[in-house]
Scaffold this active site. Structure first.
Site, PDB file in Angstrom:
ATOM      1  N   LYS A  22      25.316  45.886  50.503  1.00  0.00           N
ATOM      2  CA  LYS A  22      25.741  44.808  49.607  1.00  0.00           C
ATOM      3  C   LYS A  22      27.237  44.896  49.327  1.00  0.00           C
ATOM      4  O   LYS A  22      27.904  43.884  49.181  1.00  0.00           O
ATOM      5  CB  LYS A  22      24.927  44.795  48.316  1.00  0.00           C
ATOM      6  CG  LYS A  22      25.379  45.791  47.298  1.00  0.00           C
ATOM      7  CD  LYS A  22      25.352  45.229  45.882  1.00  0.00           C
ATOM      8  CE  LYS A  22      25.676  46.302  44.872  1.00  0.00           C
ATOM      9  NZ  LYS A  22      26.998  46.272  44.300  1.00  0.00           N
ATOM     10  N   ASN A  23      27.791  46.128  49.297  1.00  0.00           N
ATOM     11  CA  ASN A  23      29.227  46.253  49.010  1.00  0.00           C
ATOM     12  C   ASN A  23      30.110  45.837  50.191  1.00  0.00           C
ATOM     13  O   ASN A  23      31.320  45.695  50.037  1.00  0.00           O
ATOM     14  CB  ASN A  23      29.576  47.674  48.562  1.00  0.00           C
ATOM     15  CG  ASN A  23      29.148  47.929  47.122  1.00  0.00           C
ATOM     16  OD1 ASN A  23      28.645  47.026  46.453  1.00  0.00           O
ATOM     17  ND2 ASN A  23      29.347  49.148  46.647  1.00  0.00           N
ATOM     18  N   ARG A 125      37.105  49.720  34.054  1.00  0.00           N
ATOM     19  CA  ARG A 125      37.191  49.007  35.328  1.00  0.00           C
ATOM     20  C   ARG A 125      38.044  47.733  35.280  1.00  0.00           C
ATOM     21  O   ARG A 125      37.550  46.620  35.455  1.00  0.00           O
ATOM     22  CB  ARG A 125      35.785  48.681  35.842  1.00  0.00           C
ATOM     23  CG  ARG A 125      34.960  49.925  35.983  1.00  0.00           C
ATOM     24  CD  ARG A 125      33.589  49.609  36.468  1.00  0.00           C
ATOM     25  NE  ARG A 125      33.525  49.548  37.913  1.00  0.00           N
ATOM     26  CZ  ARG A 125      32.472  49.097  38.568  1.00  0.00           C
ATOM     27  NH1 ARG A 125      31.432  48.638  37.916  1.00  0.00           N
ATOM     28  NH2 ARG A 125      32.466  49.087  39.881  1.00  0.00           N
ATOM     29  N   ASP A 309      28.828  56.616  43.964  1.00  0.00           N
ATOM     30  CA  ASP A 309      27.579  55.852  43.955  1.00  0.00           C
ATOM     31  C   ASP A 309      26.359  56.705  44.335  1.00  0.00           C
ATOM     32  O   ASP A 309      25.236  56.204  44.322  1.00  0.00           O
ATOM     33  CB  ASP A 309      27.680  54.647  44.909  1.00  0.00           C
ATOM     34  CG  ASP A 309      28.511  53.519  44.309  1.00  0.00           C
ATOM     35  OD1 ASP A 309      28.899  53.617  43.137  1.00  0.00           O
ATOM     36  OD2 ASP A 309      28.779  52.532  45.025  1.00  0.00           O
ATOM     37  N   ARG A 401      19.720  44.560  41.772  1.00  0.00           N
ATOM     38  CA  ARG A 401      21.065  44.107  42.158  1.00  0.00           C
ATOM     39  C   ARG A 401      21.487  44.685  43.495  1.00  0.00           C
ATOM     40  O   ARG A 401      22.254  44.057  44.217  1.00  0.00           O
ATOM     41  CB  ARG A 401      22.075  44.573  41.124  1.00  0.00           C
ATOM     42  CG  ARG A 401      21.941  43.862  39.853  1.00  0.00           C
ATOM     43  CD  ARG A 401      23.210  44.047  39.061  1.00  0.00           C
ATOM     44  NE  ARG A 401      23.362  42.909  38.242  1.00  0.00           N
ATOM     45  CZ  ARG A 401      23.482  42.945  36.917  1.00  0.00           C
ATOM     46  NH1 ARG A 401      23.517  44.102  36.296  1.00  0.00           N
ATOM     47  NH2 ARG A 401      23.594  41.841  36.245  1.00  0.00           N
TER      48      ARG A 401
HETATM   49  C1  UD1 Z   1      33.561  49.688  44.270  1.00  0.00           C
HETATM   50  C2  UD1 Z   1      32.085  49.555  44.523  1.00  0.00           C
HETATM   51  C3  UD1 Z   1      31.306  50.488  43.589  1.00  0.00           C
HETATM   52  C4  UD1 Z   1      31.835  51.907  43.706  1.00  0.00           C
HETATM   53  C5  UD1 Z   1      33.339  51.954  43.547  1.00  0.00           C
HETATM   54  C6  UD1 Z   1      33.932  53.331  43.821  1.00  0.00           C
HETATM   55  C7  UD1 Z   1      31.866  47.248  45.253  1.00  0.00           C
HETATM   56  C8  UD1 Z   1      31.390  45.881  44.937  1.00  0.00           C
HETATM   57  N1  UD1 Z   1      31.693  48.181  44.287  1.00  0.00           N
HETATM   58  O1  UD1 Z   1      33.797  49.271  42.918  1.00  0.00           O
HETATM   59  O2  UD1 Z   1      29.940  50.443  43.965  1.00  0.00           O
HETATM   60  O3  UD1 Z   1      31.258  52.708  42.689  1.00  0.00           O
HETATM   61  O4  UD1 Z   1      33.981  51.035  44.451  1.00  0.00           O
HETATM   62  O5  UD1 Z   1      33.590  53.745  45.090  1.00  0.00           O
HETATM   63  O6  UD1 Z   1      32.348  47.529  46.346  1.00  0.00           O
HETATM   64  N2  UD1 Z   1      40.848  50.657  38.842  1.00  0.00           N
HETATM   65  C9  UD1 Z   1      41.949  50.350  38.091  1.00  0.00           C
HETATM   66  N3  UD1 Z   1      42.571  49.130  38.291  1.00  0.00           N
HETATM   67  C10 UD1 Z   1      42.138  48.224  39.207  1.00  0.00           C
HETATM   68  C11 UD1 Z   1      41.007  48.556  39.981  1.00  0.00           C
HETATM   69  C12 UD1 Z   1      40.386  49.784  39.773  1.00  0.00           C
HETATM   70  O7  UD1 Z   1      42.376  51.136  37.235  1.00  0.00           O
HETATM   71  O8  UD1 Z   1      42.734  47.157  39.333  1.00  0.00           O
HETATM   72  C13 UD1 Z   1      40.154  51.958  38.645  1.00  0.00           C
HETATM   73  C14 UD1 Z   1      38.722  51.796  38.153  1.00  0.00           C
HETATM   74  O9  UD1 Z   1      38.647  51.647  36.755  1.00  0.00           O
HETATM   75  C15 UD1 Z   1      38.082  53.087  38.643  1.00  0.00           C
HETATM   76  C16 UD1 Z   1      38.841  53.374  39.961  1.00  0.00           C
HETATM   77  O10 UD1 Z   1      40.034  52.596  39.901  1.00  0.00           O
HETATM   78  O11 UD1 Z   1      38.329  54.133  37.748  1.00  0.00           O
HETATM   79  C17 UD1 Z   1      38.081  52.991  41.215  1.00  0.00           C
HETATM   80  O12 UD1 Z   1      37.594  51.671  41.068  1.00  0.00           O
HETATM   81  P1  UD1 Z   1      37.369  50.717  42.305  1.00  0.00           P
HETATM   82  O13 UD1 Z   1      37.477  51.483  43.585  1.00  0.00           O
HETATM   83  O14 UD1 Z   1      38.215  49.514  42.141  1.00  0.00           O
HETATM   84  O15 UD1 Z   1      35.851  50.304  42.099  1.00  0.00           O
HETATM   85  P2  UD1 Z   1      35.263  48.907  42.446  1.00  0.00           P
HETATM   86  O16 UD1 Z   1      36.028  48.372  43.616  1.00  0.00           O
HETATM   87  O17 UD1 Z   1      35.116  48.108  41.226  1.00  0.00           O
END
Ligand code: UD1
Length: 436
Positions: A22-23, A125, A309, A401
């Site tokens: 799904k990701n 996040r 995850d 989900r």
């Molecule tokens: C994606 C995955 C999720 C997985 C995560 C980490 C999808 C839909 N979801 O989530 O299942 O757990 O990667 O492998 O693919 N951050 C910031 N600023 C930003 C973006 C992120 O500070 O603009 C921080 C987040 O708060 C977190 C870290 O970076 O602490 C990693 O987050 P991120 O890799 O962005 O997770 P997602 O992409 O939301």
């Protein structure tokens, strides 16, 4: 609201098939925004988040056909008309990955409006890095009524250095860069297989990308992209969850249609726990657990490290290992919500900041537990599979989900699990939880 009733104690035996990731599917569906032509994606998992993404795209004017068949799960998306380039609050609040439309929308239509995702169950996040990157590419950013609006006549290539590795941030800016003018360099980019999968689709659509899967991605922007057909990667987290299901129940499972290379870190840790793992051909893994489980420490990291995850599921496993295991969560600040429920089932776990110390082996006893987020739910399913008696898992919309028909798949290999409640199409989501 649906519930699972699980009676523990059966070793899982037989063959279990992994669905599409799904990701990977979510960013690939968003990539369809980048072209007027049709994009067809195969191996789409039948999970709630995909329905949400369909809703999101159709709310913008796209046509999305989604078909689930015995042999193939497929979607065909046409974004010829995008009448309303907005990701509305009602959708973003239930699926944070909706922010993935920001980059492609502004690249294709010159304007994107996306509701700011609020706080969520597993941490703050934010999407600040997505926004900062778009600004560097020349987008004008405005905030109003809880929405971020990005505008640019045409985005310009830029050198973007991520302060922090972000998976969807990398995907979002990659989709913005493919239609930008000139070269974009994404440094400290995420190396997850989902990024590589998206890059493969974009390349098939005519994008020029080098270095996907490494921490430096170079993109030469093109004027236009065309339609394409693409097959989504297998879900590495679902595969890892099934490996742990085999191991924790003392079973003998063959996990098929997966990519063993994508879960090398998980396989290493399972071996450290004394679990026997054999890779069969290119896409199957046999897992057997005959003797006692041994302890192992994990520390979550970006790919290719141990995935956040899989942290909750691994924690369920080591409750059954003799001795002390330490589980450190480095990616999200609040991702131990399964701990309280595992403790209610008899686990001995103490949390100190970002580290959980698990003392095993403790017998688990069935209980009524609450599924707080997607992967926490998976860990409770695993615990219930070895608990003494009948557990009731509430709020399983969280598991729907991201796991396709998990109860049917597990029942097929001998688990005693049944769903109480409505059929999939009737499942309702609450308004407050946000998916991982
Ligand atoms: C994606 C995955 C999720 C997985 C995560 C980490 C999808 C839909 N979801 O989530 O299942 O757990 O990667 O492998 O693919 N951050 C910031 N600023 C930003 C973006 C992120 O500070 O603009 C921080 C987040 O708060 C977190 C870290 O970076 O602490 C990693 O987050 P991120 O890799 O962005 O997770 P997602 O992409 O939301």
């Amino acid at each position: 609201m649906d519930k699972f009733v699980i009676r523990g104690g059966n070793p899982l035996l037989g063959t279990i098939r992994v669905s599409g990731a799904k990701n990977s599917a979510l960013p690939c569906m968003a990539a369809a925004i980048l072209t007027e032509d049709e994009v067809t994606l195969e191996n789409i998992p039948q999970v709630r988040d995909i329905e949400t993404e369909r809703k999101l795209l159709t709310s913008m004017g796209a046509e999305v056909e989604l078909g689930y068949g015995r042999a193939q799960h497929r979607t065909t998306i046409s974004c010829r008309v995008l009448s309303d380039p907005t990701a509305k609050y009602e959708i973003v609040k239930t699926m944070r990955a909706s922010a993935l439309v920001l980059g492609p929308l502004v690249a294709r239509t010159g304007i994107a409006r996306v509701s700011m995702p609020g706080g969520c169950a597993i941490g703050a996040r934010p999407i600040d890095l997505h926004i900062k990157g778009l600004e560097q590419m020349g987008a004008a950013i405005a905030y109003e009524h809880g929405y971020v609006e990005a505008r640019a006549e045409r985005l310009k290539g830029a050198h973007i250095l991520f302060d922090k590795i972000t998976v969807t941030g990398t995907e979002d800016l990659l989709m913005a860069a493919v239609l930008a003018e000139g070269e974009t360099i994404l440094e400290n980019a995420a190396r997850e297989p989902e990024v590589t999968d998206l890059a493969a689709l974009l390349t098939a659509m005519g994008a020029q990308i080098e270095g996907a899967g490494t921490s430096t991605i170079r993109v030469q922007g093109v004027e236009k992209l065309h339609g394409a057909r693409h097959r989504i990667n297998p879900d590495r987290i679902e595969a890892g969850t099934f490996l742990i299901a085999g191991a924790i129940t003392g079973g003998d499972l063959c996990v098929t249609h997966c990519n063993p290379a994508h879960i090398a870190a998980v396989i290493e840790k399972l071996k450290e726990c004394g679990v026997r793992i054999d890779t069969l051909g290119k896409d199957s893994i046999r897992v057997r657990s005959e003797g006692k489980l041994k302890t192992a420490d994990i520390s979550t990291e970006e790919y290719p490290g141990f995935p956040t995850d899989m942290q909750a599921q691994f924690m369920a496993l080591v409750t059954q290992a003799e001795g002390v295991s330490q589980v450190r969560e480095n990616i999200f600040e609040n991702r131990f919500m399964h701990v309280q429920e595992l403790v209610r089932m008899g686990a001995n776990i103490r949390i100190d900041g970002r580290t959980a110390t698990v003392r095993g082996k403790t017998p688990l006893s069935a209980a009524a537990v609450m599924c707080s987020d997607l992967r926490a739910s998976a860990s409770l399913v695993l615990a219930a599979l070895v608990a003494d008696g009948e557990s009731i898992l509430d709020r399983i919309y969280n598991i729907d989900r991201g796991y396709e028909h998990i109860e049917e798949k597990l029942r097929g290999v001998g688990a005693q699990i049944k769903r109480l409640g409505n059929v999939f199409s009737d499942r309702r989501e609450p308004s407050t939880t946000v998916s991982a």
